[in-house]
Design a protein around this motif. Structure first.
Motif, PDB file in Angstrom:
ATOM      1  N   UNK A 173      45.356   7.680 104.638  1.00 53.17           N
ATOM      2  CA  UNK A 173      45.061   8.883 103.864  1.00 53.17           C
ATOM      3  C   UNK A 173      45.239   8.609 102.370  1.00 53.17           C
ATOM      4  N   UNK A 174      46.364   7.983 101.996  1.00 55.75           N
ATOM      5  CA  UNK A 174      46.635   7.708 100.583  1.00 55.75           C
ATOM      6  C   UNK A 174      45.571   6.801  99.981  1.00 55.75           C
ATOM      7  N   UNK A 175      45.152   5.785 100.744  1.00 64.32           N
ATOM      8  CA  UNK A 175      44.142   4.846 100.242  1.00 64.32           C
ATOM      9  C   UNK A 175      42.813   5.540 100.008  1.00 64.32           C
ATOM     10  N   UNK A 176      42.372   6.335 100.974  1.00 64.53           N
ATOM     11  CA  UNK A 176      41.073   7.002 100.837  1.00 64.53           C
ATOM     12  C   UNK A 176      41.101   8.060  99.737  1.00 64.53           C
ATOM     13  N   UNK A 177      42.200   8.745  99.607  1.00 63.01           N
ATOM     14  CA  UNK A 177      42.296   9.730  98.527  1.00 63.01           C
ATOM     15  C   UNK A 177      42.321   9.040  97.162  1.00 63.01           C
ATOM     16  N   UNK A 178      42.928   7.868  97.086  1.00 61.71           N
ATOM     17  CA  UNK A 178      42.914   7.107  95.842  1.00 61.71           C
ATOM     18  C   UNK A 178      41.484   6.744  95.447  1.00 61.71           C
ATOM     19  N   UNK A 179      40.641   6.570  96.457  1.00 60.37           N
ATOM     20  CA  UNK A 179      39.239   6.219  96.217  1.00 60.37           C
ATOM     21  C   UNK A 179      38.317   7.440  96.221  1.00 60.37           C
ATOM     22  N   UNK A 180      38.919   8.622  96.274  1.00 61.79           N
ATOM     23  CA  UNK A 180      38.152   9.882  96.285  1.00 61.79           C
ATOM     24  C   UNK A 180      37.210   9.967  97.489  1.00 61.79           C
ATOM     25  N   UNK A 181      37.630   9.417  98.604  1.00 62.22           N
ATOM     26  CA  UNK A 181      36.882   9.521  99.857  1.00 62.22           C
ATOM     27  C   UNK A 181      37.473  10.673 100.663  1.00 62.22           C
ATOM     28  N   UNK A 182      36.682  11.665 101.044  1.00 60.62           N
ATOM     29  CA  UNK A 182      37.221  12.846 101.733  1.00 60.62           C
ATOM     30  C   UNK A 182      37.891  12.485 103.070  1.00 60.62           C
TER      31      UNK A 182
END
Length: 362
Positions: A127-136
């Protein structure tokens, strides 16, 4: 026999007796020492640690190593000689046995706890990685567990997605208990759910669930305060737009979260985060990317440096302990969030190491 000889013999026998006692007498201590370190960008046990499908990935270089601590087993009892050696040894730490193995928990319970922490750390890292990349990242409320003998047993199952209770949409897992406790014990309450198997199939096939059903239960009565209950623990689950699997056996606890998250980011971005450098680290991570402290940081820095690491990403709250005895040639980089870590990796990649936020013992 001359007195001098007799005295020497007596002293020798006493020394032998003391050594034997030291070896035979168990002491209530356990030992922590540097454990294995694994590159999250590489392979372990013959397969990639991070496996991503359904999304374009990019080549990586260098290392983003997670680190571990090796501990003596729960049933192992150190003797006095081992404890003294451990206290003297530079890279080991001797702690009370109860520190690692509390008396109120069985070895099986502790193993289950560390396994659950490791699983949760993987979820948070994704979750943290995808949010860092602005991936929903999607969220949903699920049945985490069902109490044996409760009204929900056999009707609701772990993994069921809870859409509504009594027709009211459920948005947070805390909503479930609030809606159930509006009832009195003995009253009926209805759940609109997506069964666990259908929810899993839909996520795997990246489609909307095809089946929903209503489950009606008669509430029971809580033994502590008499409130209405159905006997489930509601929790929050995530749905991802593509598949991320983390393959790493025989590891427990939450401390690899930061390094898993960074590894995922590295594989999903064209930029090579490490620039070919050997970077290790540790730290828990939450869904918002906040990095938390861990135990045994002193052993982790030693283990990382022994494998060739030059930089060690260190949770802010572990900095003082880690900096008291930093291995030669290892730079301790202070991090508080995944964003901090990304910024420091950029400095390392560009050779701007003078600008790194470093740990200090003070």
């Amino acid at each position: 026999m001359p007195r001098r000889t007799a005295t020497m013999l007596a002293s020798l026998l006493m020394l032998i007796a003391l050594l034997c006692a030291g070896v035979l007498i168990p002491v209530p201590y356990s030992e922590m020492s540097p454990g294995p370190t694994v590159n999250t960008l590489g392979e372990h046990g013959g397969e990639p640690v991070l496996q991503i499908s359904g999304r374009k990935t990019y080549p990586t270089s260098g290392h983003l190593n997670m680190t571990t601590v090796r501990v003596t087993g729960s049933q192992y009892r150190m003797n006095l000689v081992e404890a003294v050696y451990g206290w003297i040894a530079h890279d080991n730490l001797v702690v009370p046995h109860s520190t690692l193995y509390p008396d109120d928990k069985s070895p099986d319970e502790l193993n289950q706890e560390t396994a659950e922490e490791f699983t949760q750390s993987q979820e948070s890292a994704k979750v943290a990685a995808l949010r860092q990349l602005d991936i929903p990242v999607g969220t949903r409320v699920v049945v985490s567990s069902v109490v044996k003998g409760s009204p929900a047993e056999g009707a609701l199952h772990a993994g069921d997605v809870i859409k509504a209770v009594d027709g009211t949409e459920v948005k947070e897992h805390g909503d479930v208990a609030k809606l159930v406790t509006k009832h009195k014990p003995g009253e009926k309450v209805s759940f609109l759910i997506v069964p666990a198997k259908e929810a899993a199939a839909a996520e795997k096939e990246k489609r909307a669930p095809r089946t929903e059903k209503t489950v009606t239960l008669v509430t029971g009565k809580a033994t502590d305060d008499g409130r209405a209950i159905v006997g489930i623990q509601a929790g929050r689950d995530h749905t991802f737009p593509f598949t991320i699997n983390i393959k790493l056996a025989d590891v427990g606890g939450p401390s690899a979260g930061l390094m898993f998250a960074l590894g995922i980011v590295d594989k999903l971005t064209p930029e090579d985060l490490t620039g070919g450098k050997f970077i290790a680290g540790t730290g828990t991570i939450d869904e918002a990317g906040k990095v938390g402290p861990i135990g045994g940081v002193e052993m982790k820095t030693v283990g990382a440096r022994s494998k060739g690491a030059r930089y060690f990403l260190t949770p802010k709250d572990n900095c003082a302990a880690a900096a008291k005895d930093t291995p030669s040639g290892l730079t301790l980089v202070k991090v508080d969030t995944i964003k901090d870590a990304m910024q420091s990796l950029e400095k390392i990649r560009k050779g701007d190491t003078a600008g790194l936020p470093q740990c200090s013992a003070g």
